[in-house]
Design a protein around this motif. Structure first.
Motif, PDB file in Angstrom:
ATOM      1  N   TYR A 160       0.865  -1.175   0.000  1.00  0.00           N
ATOM      2  CA  TYR A 160       0.000   0.000   0.000  1.00  0.00           C
ATOM      3  C   TYR A 160       0.905   1.229   0.000  1.00  0.00           C
ATOM      4  CZ  TYR A 160      -3.979  -2.991   1.076  1.00  0.00           C
ATOM      5  OH  TYR A 160      -4.954  -3.959   1.027  1.00  0.00           O
ATOM      6  N   THR A 161       0.648   2.140  -0.939  1.00  0.00           N
ATOM      7  CA  THR A 161       1.499   3.316  -1.109  1.00  0.00           C
ATOM      8  C   THR A 161       0.653   4.575  -1.237  1.00  0.00           C
ATOM      9  OG1 THR A 161       1.452   3.166  -3.526  1.00  0.00           O
ATOM     10  CG2 THR A 161       3.190   1.924  -2.397  1.00  0.00           C
ATOM     11  N   SER A 162       1.350   5.715  -1.289  1.00  0.00           N
ATOM     12  CA  SER A 162       0.715   6.983  -1.632  1.00  0.00           C
ATOM     13  C   SER A 162       1.672   7.734  -2.555  1.00  0.00           C
ATOM     14  CB  SER A 162       0.415   7.805  -0.373  1.00  0.00           C
ATOM     15  OG  SER A 162       1.618   8.143   0.278  1.00  0.00           O
ATOM     16  N   ASN A 163       1.170   8.801  -3.138  1.00  0.00           N
ATOM     17  CA  ASN A 163       1.987   9.602  -4.043  1.00  0.00           C
ATOM     18  C   ASN A 163       3.095  10.317  -3.266  1.00  0.00           C
ATOM     19  OD1 ASN A 163       0.166   8.880  -6.058  1.00  0.00           O
ATOM     20  ND2 ASN A 163      -1.071  10.716  -5.747  1.00  0.00           N
ATOM     21  N   ASN A 164       4.235  10.520  -3.904  1.00  0.00           N
ATOM     22  CA  ASN A 164       5.338  11.295  -3.315  1.00  0.00           C
ATOM     23  C   ASN A 164       5.745  10.793  -1.935  1.00  0.00           C
ATOM     24  OD1 ASN A 164       5.240  13.068  -5.585  1.00  0.00           O
ATOM     25  ND2 ASN A 164       3.479  14.066  -4.649  1.00  0.00           N
ATOM     26  N   CYS A 165       5.797   9.482  -1.782  1.00  0.00           N
ATOM     27  CA  CYS A 165       6.139   8.869  -0.494  1.00  0.00           C
ATOM     28  C   CYS A 165       7.518   8.228  -0.632  1.00  0.00           C
ATOM     29  CB  CYS A 165       5.074   7.821  -0.151  1.00  0.00           C
ATOM     30  SG  CYS A 165       5.542   6.644   1.110  1.00  0.00           S
ATOM     31  N   PRO A 166       8.569   8.836  -0.026  1.00  0.00           N
ATOM     32  CA  PRO A 166       9.923   8.299  -0.197  1.00  0.00           C
ATOM     33  C   PRO A 166      10.084   6.879   0.342  1.00  0.00           C
ATOM     34  CG  PRO A 166       9.904  10.102   1.396  1.00  0.00           C
ATOM     35  CD  PRO A 166       8.536  10.055   0.778  1.00  0.00           C
ATOM     36  N   HIS A 167       9.437   6.563   1.463  1.00  0.00           N
ATOM     37  CA  HIS A 167       9.556   5.213   2.017  1.00  0.00           C
ATOM     38  C   HIS A 167       8.866   4.198   1.122  1.00  0.00           C
ATOM     39  CE1 HIS A 167      11.570   6.530   5.616  1.00  0.00           C
ATOM     40  NE2 HIS A 167      10.628   7.409   5.836  1.00  0.00           N
ATOM     41  N   CYS A 168       7.775   4.618   0.478  1.00  0.00           N
ATOM     42  CA  CYS A 168       7.083   3.724  -0.463  1.00  0.00           C
ATOM     43  C   CYS A 168       8.021   3.365  -1.612  1.00  0.00           C
ATOM     44  CB  CYS A 168       5.822   4.385  -1.007  1.00  0.00           C
ATOM     45  SG  CYS A 168       4.616   4.804   0.277  1.00  0.00           S
ATOM     46  N   LYS A 169       8.738   4.361  -2.116  1.00  0.00           N
ATOM     47  CA  LYS A 169       9.691   4.115  -3.212  1.00  0.00           C
ATOM     48  C   LYS A 169      10.790   3.156  -2.757  1.00  0.00           C
ATOM     49  CE  LYS A 169       9.141   8.446  -5.782  1.00  0.00           C
ATOM     50  NZ  LYS A 169       8.143   9.165  -4.986  1.00  0.00           N
ATOM     51  N   GLN A 170      11.254   3.317  -1.508  1.00  0.00           N
ATOM     52  CA  GLN A 170      12.301   2.429  -0.975  1.00  0.00           C
ATOM     53  C   GLN A 170      11.801   0.988  -0.922  1.00  0.00           C
ATOM     54  OE1 GLN A 170      13.223   4.134   2.855  1.00  0.00           O
ATOM     55  NE2 GLN A 170      14.932   5.328   2.046  1.00  0.00           N
ATOM     56  N   VAL A 171      10.586   0.798  -0.460  1.00  0.00           N
ATOM     57  CA  VAL A 171      10.021  -0.552  -0.356  1.00  0.00           C
ATOM     58  C   VAL A 171       9.914  -1.179  -1.745  1.00  0.00           C
ATOM     59  CG1 VAL A 171       7.921  -1.866   0.184  1.00  0.00           C
ATOM     60  CG2 VAL A 171       8.788  -0.165   1.808  1.00  0.00           C
ATOM     61  N   LYS A 172       9.390  -0.413  -2.707  1.00  0.00           N
ATOM     62  CA  LYS A 172       9.222  -0.948  -4.063  1.00  0.00           C
ATOM     63  C   LYS A 172      10.579  -1.283  -4.682  1.00  0.00           C
ATOM     64  CE  LYS A 172       6.593   2.470  -5.438  1.00  0.00           C
ATOM     65  NZ  LYS A 172       5.753   3.312  -6.314  1.00  0.00           N
ATOM     66  N   SER A 173      11.563  -0.426  -4.475  1.00  0.00           N
ATOM     67  CA  SER A 173      12.909  -0.689  -4.995  1.00  0.00           C
ATOM     68  C   SER A 173      13.502  -1.939  -4.355  1.00  0.00           C
ATOM     69  CB  SER A 173      13.837   0.495  -4.738  1.00  0.00           C
ATOM     70  OG  SER A 173      13.431   1.615  -5.483  1.00  0.00           O
ATOM     71  N   PHE A 174      13.349  -2.055  -3.035  1.00  0.00           N
ATOM     72  CA  PHE A 174      13.882  -3.205  -2.309  1.00  0.00           C
ATOM     73  C   PHE A 174      13.273  -4.502  -2.854  1.00  0.00           C
ATOM     74  CE2 PHE A 174      13.428  -6.300   1.169  1.00  0.00           C
ATOM     75  CZ  PHE A 174      14.759  -6.489   1.495  1.00  0.00           C
ATOM     76  N   LEU A 175      11.958  -4.535  -2.991  1.00  0.00           N
ATOM     77  CA  LEU A 175      11.297  -5.745  -3.484  1.00  0.00           C
ATOM     78  C   LEU A 175      11.745  -6.064  -4.909  1.00  0.00           C
ATOM     79  CD1 LEU A 175       7.707  -5.197  -2.051  1.00  0.00           C
ATOM     80  CD2 LEU A 175       9.417  -6.845  -1.255  1.00  0.00           C
ATOM     81  N   SER A 176      11.848  -5.043  -5.745  1.00  0.00           N
ATOM     82  CA  SER A 176      12.290  -5.256  -7.128  1.00  0.00           C
ATOM     83  C   SER A 176      13.710  -5.815  -7.166  1.00  0.00           C
ATOM     84  CB  SER A 176      12.220  -3.949  -7.917  1.00  0.00           C
ATOM     85  OG  SER A 176      10.874  -3.532  -8.034  1.00  0.00           O
ATOM     86  N   GLU A 177      14.587  -5.258  -6.317  1.00  0.00           N
ATOM     87  CA  GLU A 177      15.977  -5.739  -6.266  1.00  0.00           C
ATOM     88  C   GLU A 177      16.048  -7.199  -5.831  1.00  0.00           C
ATOM     89  OE1 GLU A 177      17.897  -3.004  -3.611  1.00  0.00           O
ATOM     90  OE2 GLU A 177      17.649  -1.335  -5.009  1.00  0.00           O
ATOM     91  N   GLN A 178      15.089  -7.617  -4.994  1.00  0.00           N
ATOM     92  CA  GLN A 178      15.050  -9.003  -4.523  1.00  0.00           C
ATOM     93  C   GLN A 178      14.373  -9.925  -5.547  1.00  0.00           C
ATOM     94  OE1 GLN A 178      16.544  -9.763  -1.479  1.00  0.00           O
ATOM     95  NE2 GLN A 178      17.094  -7.610  -1.561  1.00  0.00           N
ATOM     96  N   GLY A 179      13.871  -9.325  -6.634  1.00  0.00           N
ATOM     97  CA  GLY A 179      13.185 -10.116  -7.649  1.00  0.00           C
ATOM     98  C   GLY A 179      11.805 -10.572  -7.203  1.00  0.00           C
ATOM     99  N   ILE A 180      11.180  -9.795  -6.331  1.00  0.00           N
ATOM    100  CA  ILE A 180       9.883 -10.168  -5.781  1.00  0.00           C
ATOM    101  C   ILE A 180       8.779  -9.352  -6.456  1.00  0.00           C
ATOM    102  CG2 ILE A 180       8.453 -10.118  -3.695  1.00  0.00           C
ATOM    103  CD1 ILE A 180      11.284 -10.536  -2.253  1.00  0.00           C
ATOM    104  N   ALA A 181       7.841 -10.069  -7.046  1.00  0.00           N
ATOM    105  CA  ALA A 181       6.698  -9.408  -7.682  1.00  0.00           C
ATOM    106  C   ALA A 181       5.746  -8.950  -6.585  1.00  0.00           C
ATOM    107  CB  ALA A 181       5.992 -10.375  -8.619  1.00  0.00           C
ATOM    108  N   TYR A 182       5.136  -7.791  -6.779  1.00  0.00           N
ATOM    109  CA  TYR A 182       4.200  -7.273  -5.785  1.00  0.00           C
ATOM    110  C   TYR A 182       3.082  -6.519  -6.484  1.00  0.00           C
ATOM    111  CZ  TYR A 182       6.762  -2.947  -6.638  1.00  0.00           C
ATOM    112  OH  TYR A 182       7.345  -1.870  -7.242  1.00  0.00           O
TER     113      TYR A 182
END
Length: 80
Positions: free
Chosen positions: A7-29
């Motif tokens: 769950y995210t919102s616009n212009n949320c730096p922590h949301c971007k970090q979570v999405k980047s982390f999951l992508s780097e781990q190769g995890i679809a979300y």
């Protein structure tokens, strides 16, 4: 692998970090932006949560960008 929902919102730096982390781990979300969809916002509210990012991995609810909790939730499930 369990479904992963972020769950995210616009212009949320922590949301971007979570999405980047999951992508780097190769995890679809599945991303659910609470600002663009009232139903997603209500789902977060109904869980008693008042902030994003909120990541759901199976039984785990992870607030913010918490690598320790992510690693625990994403670790291969082993029989105790």
């Amino acid at each position: 692998m369990e479904n992963v929902i972020v769950y995210t919102s616009n212009n949320c730096p922590h949301c971007k970090q979570v999405k980047s982390f999951l992508s780097e781990q190769g995890i679809a979300y599945e991303e659910r932006n609470i600002e663009t969809n009232d139903e997603f916002a209500q789902q977060v509210w109904d869980m008693g949560i008042r902030a994003v990012p909120l990541t759901i991995i199976g039984e785990h609810r992870i607030m913010g960008m918490n690598k320790l909790q992510f690693n625990k939730a994403l670790a291969p499930q082993t029989e105790a």
